[in-house]
Design a protein around this motif. Structure first.
Motif: not given
Length: 167
Positions: A47-64, A17-27
């Motif tokens: 799932w074994d290849l996807g990577v996320t980046a967070s600052v605190g509890s905020f998801l700021v990046g993702s690659v799948r 869900p957080a990644i979907e929100r991030l993609q909506a903001r980004a694209f």
């Protein structure tokens, strides 16, 4: 490079869900019309290849990455790479890309493809796919169709229409 206190970790199913929100903001909503998005739609996740980046509890990046194939030859497609617009230009996208490539290499993948900006992705070793070698099921600027061979000689046997692996 970023000076943020980033936490880089593998993607987990509960991140969706957080990644979907991030993609909506980004694209924005235009992402649904892109060929690369449509190719990934309904495909299985690595799932074994996807990577996320967070600052605190905020998801700021993702690659799948998702599995794709041409005929019987399977490989992976990187994307989407998304970084929250308020964190752009801080090296997060590069950090995520390097982590995803390394995860694919460690998993024994032979090839990573993507649709993206060649000047950006060339620093990670991606290069344009020779014209006519691979096609996607929709319009794509051929200068943006890139690949990175992880296993020497793997690309020699790769040509044709790229399809998502759905099961």
């Amino acid at each position: 490079m970023t000076t943020l206190s980033l936490v880089i970790r593998p993607e987990r199913p509960e991140d969706a869900p957080a990644i979907e929100r991030l993609q909506a903001r980004a694209f924005g909503p235009g992402r649904f019309a892109r060929t690369a998005y449509r190719l990934r739609e309904g495909a299985i996740e690595r799932w074994d290849l996807g990577v996320t980046a967070s600052v605190g509890s905020f998801l700021v990046g993702s690659v799948r990455m998702g599995p794709v194939r041409t005929g019987a030859v399977r490989f992976v497609m990187l994307g989407p790479l998304a970084v929250d617009p308020s964190f752009a230009g801080r090296g997060i996208g590069g950090t995520l890309t390097r982590a995803a490539i390394e995860a694919a290499r460690q998993a024994g993948e032979g090839l990573v493809i993507l649709v993206g900006d060649a000047p950006y992705y060339s620093r990670f070793g991606f290069s344009p796919i020779p014209p006519g070698r691979l096609t996607l099921p929709g319009p794509v600027d051929p200068t943006r169709l890139l690949w990175l061979e992880l296993t020497s000689g793997f690309c020699a046997g790769v040509s044709g229409l790229v399809e998502a692996v759905r099961t």
